[in-house]
Design an enzyme around this catalytic site. Structure first.
Site, short mmCIF file in Angstrom:
data_model
loop_
_atom_site.label_atom_id
_atom_site.label_comp_id
_atom_site.label_asym_id
_atom_site.label_seq_id
_atom_site.Cartn_x
_atom_site.Cartn_y
_atom_site.Cartn_z
N PRO A 18 0.82 -1.20 0.00
CA PRO A 18 0.00 0.00 0.00
C PRO A 18 0.86 1.26 0.00
O PRO A 18 1.89 1.32 0.65
CB PRO A 18 -0.82 -0.09 1.28
N LYS B 18 -2.06 -5.00 6.64
CA LYS B 18 -0.87 -5.35 5.85
C LYS B 18 0.36 -5.10 6.72
O LYS B 18 0.37 -4.16 7.53
CB LYS B 18 -0.78 -4.48 4.59
N ILE C 12 -3.09 -3.36 -3.24
CA ILE C 12 -3.51 -4.63 -3.83
C ILE C 12 -4.80 -5.01 -3.12
O ILE C 12 -4.80 -5.35 -1.93
CB ILE C 12 -2.44 -5.73 -3.66
#
Length: 113
Positions: free
Chosen positions: A2, A33, A65
């Site tokens: 990210p 994440k 993602i």
């Protein structure tokens, strides 16, 4: 992977010294994440207007993602975070989402696919 990019007309000297670190931790937690994949880019001192006014404002981009299913949740969390840390009112910046496929992102010479 990210990446949060924040563009703002906030002067650099008004940005809290620990903003990048706080934003990195926030984003990793918000997106679930690992922080070692997170990138945060802050672009203060931008020549900007929003809604016909040059009052404090910004423009935010989130690259991730993702399938985008949680964008609504992320939008609120990002808005509240930036308002609390940079004092930019939530109605003075857009958040745009770029949801990428694993094969569209690479690190260390290898895609995530």
């Amino acid at each position: 992977m990210p990446c949060l990019a924040v563009y703002t007309n906030l002067p650099k000297d008004k940005v809290p010294g620990d903003f990048l670190q706080q934003a990195s931790v926030f984003l990793g937690n918000q997106l679930a994440k690992p922080e070692h994949y997170v990138t945060v880019r802050l672009h203060p001192d931008q020549m900007m207007m929003h809604g016909g006014s040059s009052d404090l404002c910004g423009f935010v981009e989130l690259y991730n993602i993702s399938d985008g299913a949680k964008n609504k949740e992320h939008a609120l969390a990002i808005a509240e975070f930036l308002e609390s840390k940079l004092s930019i009112p939530k109605n003075r910046f857009y958040v745009t989402f770029t949801n990428l496929k694993r094969g569209d992102v690479a690190l260390d010479g290898k895609t995530f696919a």
